[in-house]
Design an enzyme around this catalytic site. Structure first.
Site, PDB file in Angstrom:
ATOM      1  N   HIS A  43     -25.038   0.980  47.512  1.00  0.00           N
ATOM      2  CA  HIS A  43     -26.241   1.591  47.244  1.00  0.00           C
ATOM      3  C   HIS A  43     -26.556   1.353  45.923  1.00  0.00           C
ATOM      4  CE1 HIS A  43     -29.050   5.048  47.207  1.00  0.00           C
ATOM      5  NE2 HIS A  43     -29.099   4.898  48.498  1.00  0.00           N
ATOM      6  N   ASP A  85     -25.851   4.981  56.469  1.00  0.00           N
ATOM      7  CA  ASP A  85     -26.080   4.151  57.496  1.00  0.00           C
ATOM      8  C   ASP A  85     -24.615   3.903  58.282  1.00  0.00           C
ATOM      9  OD1 ASP A  85     -28.764   4.237  57.641  1.00  0.00           O
ATOM     10  OD2 ASP A  85     -28.734   2.743  55.771  1.00  0.00           O
TER      11      ASP A  85
HETATM   12  N1  CMC Z   1     -21.331  -5.892  50.788  1.00  0.00           N
HETATM   13  C1  CMC Z   1     -21.087  -7.034  50.045  1.00  0.00           C
HETATM   14  N2  CMC Z   1     -21.207  -6.920  48.767  1.00  0.00           N
HETATM   15  C2  CMC Z   1     -22.317  -6.018  48.098  1.00  0.00           C
HETATM   16  C3  CMC Z   1     -22.637  -5.065  49.164  1.00  0.00           C
HETATM   17  C4  CMC Z   1     -22.235  -5.160  50.533  1.00  0.00           C
HETATM   18  N3  CMC Z   1     -22.654  -4.018  51.387  1.00  0.00           N
HETATM   19  N4  CMC Z   1     -23.620  -4.336  48.492  1.00  0.00           N
HETATM   20  C5  CMC Z   1     -23.721  -4.926  47.098  1.00  0.00           C
HETATM   21  N5  CMC Z   1     -22.824  -5.916  47.084  1.00  0.00           N
HETATM   22  C6  CMC Z   1     -22.414  -6.707  46.137  1.00  0.00           C
HETATM   23  C7  CMC Z   1     -23.744  -7.767  45.681  1.00  0.00           C
HETATM   24  O1  CMC Z   1     -23.589  -9.008  46.254  1.00  0.00           O
HETATM   25  C8  CMC Z   1     -23.623  -7.788  44.079  1.00  0.00           C
HETATM   26  O2  CMC Z   1     -22.652  -8.777  43.960  1.00  0.00           O
HETATM   27  P1  CMC Z   1     -22.693  -9.800  42.442  1.00  0.00           P
HETATM   28  O3  CMC Z   1     -22.844  -8.466  41.101  1.00  0.00           O
HETATM   29  O4  CMC Z   1     -21.385 -10.378  42.556  1.00  0.00           O
HETATM   30  O5  CMC Z   1     -23.876 -10.280  42.580  1.00  0.00           O
HETATM   31  C9  CMC Z   1     -23.105  -6.311  43.642  1.00  0.00           C
HETATM   32  O6  CMC Z   1     -22.587  -5.847  44.993  1.00  0.00           O
HETATM   33  C10 CMC Z   1     -24.334  -5.389  43.274  1.00  0.00           C
HETATM   34  O7  CMC Z   1     -25.126  -5.314  44.448  1.00  0.00           O
HETATM   35  P2  CMC Z   1     -26.768  -5.320  44.198  1.00  0.00           P
HETATM   36  O8  CMC Z   1     -27.205  -6.104  45.278  1.00  0.00           O
HETATM   37  O9  CMC Z   1     -27.121  -5.852  42.952  1.00  0.00           O
HETATM   38  O10 CMC Z   1     -27.069  -3.971  44.571  1.00  0.00           O
HETATM   39  P3  CMC Z   1     -28.637  -3.574  44.874  1.00  0.00           P
HETATM   40  O11 CMC Z   1     -28.603  -2.182  44.151  1.00  0.00           O
HETATM   41  O12 CMC Z   1     -29.705  -4.477  44.477  1.00  0.00           O
HETATM   42  O13 CMC Z   1     -28.517  -3.155  46.406  1.00  0.00           O
HETATM   43  C11 CMC Z   1     -28.244  -2.185  48.596  1.00  0.00           C
HETATM   44  C12 CMC Z   1     -28.061  -2.021  47.129  1.00  0.00           C
HETATM   45  C13 CMC Z   1     -28.145  -0.981  49.433  1.00  0.00           C
HETATM   46  C14 CMC Z   1     -29.535  -3.062  48.983  1.00  0.00           C
HETATM   47  C15 CMC Z   1     -26.783  -3.302  48.789  1.00  0.00           C
HETATM   48  O14 CMC Z   1     -25.670  -2.427  48.412  1.00  0.00           O
HETATM   49  C16 CMC Z   1     -26.844  -3.814  50.192  1.00  0.00           C
HETATM   50  O15 CMC Z   1     -27.661  -4.576  50.788  1.00  0.00           O
HETATM   51  N6  CMC Z   1     -26.006  -2.922  51.193  1.00  0.00           N
HETATM   52  C17 CMC Z   1     -26.037  -3.393  52.489  1.00  0.00           C
HETATM   53  C18 CMC Z   1     -27.340  -2.815  53.455  1.00  0.00           C
HETATM   54  C19 CMC Z   1     -27.060  -1.097  53.595  1.00  0.00           C
HETATM   55  O16 CMC Z   1     -26.091  -0.647  53.956  1.00  0.00           O
HETATM   56  N7  CMC Z   1     -28.391  -0.659  53.334  1.00  0.00           N
HETATM   57  C20 CMC Z   1     -28.548   0.800  53.259  1.00  0.00           C
HETATM   58  C21 CMC Z   1     -28.748   1.603  52.226  1.00  0.00           C
HETATM   59  S1  CMC Z   1     -28.434   3.148  52.047  1.00  0.00           S
HETATM   60  C22 CMC Z   1     -29.808   3.927  53.084  1.00  0.00           C
HETATM   61  C23 CMC Z   1     -31.125   3.524  52.568  1.00  0.00           C
HETATM   62  O17 CMC Z   1     -31.674   3.814  51.512  1.00  0.00           O
HETATM   63  O18 CMC Z   1     -31.949   2.694  53.624  1.00  0.00           O
END
Ligand code: CMC
Length: 446
Positions: free
Chosen positions: A306, A363
């Site tokens: 998140h 989720d």
């Molecule tokens: N699985 C594997 N790696 C992850 C995940 C994951 N679910 N989430 C983040 N990471 C890694 C990401 O690859 C990055 O790694 P690095 O620093 O090596 O590049 C690091 O963790 C930081 O993540 P980020 O992508 O910069 O984080 P963000 O704040 O941009 O994204 C997020 C947040 C929710 C989009 C992301 O965690 C994600 O894609 N999660 C899976 C989808 C999900 O469950 N979404 C629902 C969110 S909660 C309900 C809502 O608000 O809708």
């Protein structure tokens, strides 16, 4: 004199006001920086940008705290109903008994769709995604209520908000019925908000659905937990659209589209698809976690991570406990719940997830409850949208009442500098994936 921050850039010093929120969140106000210095701030993906001041929802992502209008989510989950929570979010205080009664009455008053709107459903193909139908139909509803487009008074807002909240469940259930080719079911005035939704989803002309109190309660909980979450992607979209002066229905229809994506509300369906994939492929939990960690796989552990929470999402904690309760009560044994638990355990003990502070989000377990109460996977994100509607309405109201300036971010331009227009005969073909060469031939450009 309030505190100032100092910024030095290109040899000059600028003083910037420091703003402190009621929960002591500190922000530097850069709104006049460009006018004074010609400099803008750059924050790709808005990870560090406060886009507004809001009194609606507070999150402390480090401590895993979520409060609507100051009230902890745990207390609302235990004591409140969806309609009461919706009132709290929209109007700022818990309703009195009389206000709640009046609010419920309004939900009943507005539950039907204009007969003309029902005809729109005939135009959607049966495989049309319910999120597309939901967004289109919310917008179409404003055509039958032209007063919501102008929104000239607080009274118009009251009825527009009630209409939107009430009709969203009717529109959503009708979208589902369309997708399975069943006749649309009219709402029943004697039912409460959630029972009525279940009735419209599951009744058929020759067999009435009897709302089961355990299922109704589970649905209430799901909606309460999704009701708001400060400046997430869809809510920011609603505020962005609202800031142009667009009406409540148009702004919330845009919110539905933003919610649809798998990184946001679409993640609840993606979690079930992921669990099904693991089950069908016979892959072990360990193997799947290894695959997620391998960056070349471009796979994420859906339902994990998140932008704001760097701790356990409090909604996930509540929903996980509820999943156990609901499945037990309904005497369902779903191997997917065991798999989800095993996946969570494996991820939480893995250094990759620990270092990046990735925890289950709302989720991760919500789909398992929805599946248990009979909601089909393609409707999961629609359920999120119904739940999130009060938050969108409250945020729209905050923008509308605050007379916000139009939201208009700037950018750092990194494209070509000025160049001459080239006549068509002198141009060289540039490779565009999916358009150039073979693909162009296949696409009929020969
Ligand atoms: N699985 C594997 N790696 C992850 C995940 C994951 N679910 N989430 C983040 N990471 C890694 C990401 O690859 C990055 O790694 P690095 O620093 O090596 O590049 C690091 O963790 C930081 O993540 P980020 O992508 O910069 O984080 P963000 O704040 O941009 O994204 C997020 C947040 C929710 C989009 C992301 O965690 C994600 O894609 N999660 C899976 C989808 C999900 O469950 N979404 C629902 C969110 S909660 C309900 C809502 O608000 O809708």
């Amino acid at each position: 004199m309030s505190e100032m921050a100092t910024l030095q850039v290109q040899g000059k010093t600028y003083n910037l006001p420091v703003v402190v929120g009621t929960e002591n969140e500190v922000a530097v106000d850069i709104s006049k920086l460009r006018a004074e210095s010609g400099v803008i701030t750059l924050d790709d993906g808005y990870s560090n940008t406060g886009s507004c001041r809001s009194t609606i929802t507070f999150i402390d992502g480090e401590r895993g705290i979520l409060r609507y209008r100051g009230i902890p989510i745990e207390q609302l989950a235990e004591h409140s109903t969806f309609l009461e929570t919706a009132w709290l979010l929209i109007y700022g205080e818990l309703p009195t008994a009389e206000q709640l009664q009046c609010w419920s009455h309004r939900m009943t008053q507005y539950e039907m769709l204009h007969e003309g709107l029902y005809k729109h459903y005939d135009g959607f193909p049966s495989q049309g995604h319910p999120m597309a139908i939901l967004s289109a139909m919310i917008n179409a509803t404003s055509c039958y209520n032209p007063d919501v487009i102008k929104m000239e008074s607080a009274e118009t807002f009251q009825s527009a908000a009630a209409r939107l909240l009430s009709k969203t469940r009717t529109i959503a259930a009708a979208a589902y019925k369309t997708s399975i080719g069943q006749p649309l079911i009219y709402p029943k005035p004697e039912y409460d908000y959630c029972s009525n939704f279940l009735h419209m989803m599951f009744s058929i002309p020759f067999k009435e659905y009897e709302p089961d109190p355990d299922i109704v309660n589970a649905l209430q909980l799901i909606f309460v937990l999704h009701a708001d979450h400060e400046q997430n992607c869809s809510t920011s979209t609603v505020r962005m659209v609202a800031s142009s002066g667009a009406n409540l229905f148009a702004s919330c229809a845009a919110g539905v589209c933003a919610l649809w994506g798998p990184l946001h509300g679409g993640a609840n369906a993606a979690v079930i698809e992921m669990l099904k994939y693991i089950q069908d492929s016979g892959m072990s939990v360990k193997e799947y976690v290894a695959k997620v960690k391998d960056k070349t796989s471009h796979i994420k552990l859906m339902g994990f991570g998140h932008r704001v929470y760097k701790n356990y999402d409090p909604r996930a904690r509540i929903i996980k406990a509820a999943a156990d309760r609901v499945l037990n009560k309904l005497q369902i044994h779903d191997p997917m719940l065991d798999l989800a638990r095993a996946l969570e355990e494996a991820a939480l003990s893995d250094d990759y997830f620990k270092e990046k502070k990735l925890y289950p989000n709302v989720d991760f377990y919500s789909g398992i409850i929805m599946k248990a109460i009979g909601i089909p996977v393609e409707m999961f994100t629609v359920m999120f949208a119904i739940g999130r509607m009060p938050g969108w309405i409250a945020n729209w109201k905050e923008v509308w009442e605050g007379g916000a300036r139009i939201y208009r971010p700037r950018q750092v331009y990194v494209g070509p500098t000025e160049r001459e227009y080239m006549p068509i005969g002198q141009r060289k073909e540039m490779h565009i994936p999916g358009i150039s060469g073979e693909a162009a031939m296949r696409g009929g450009c020969q």
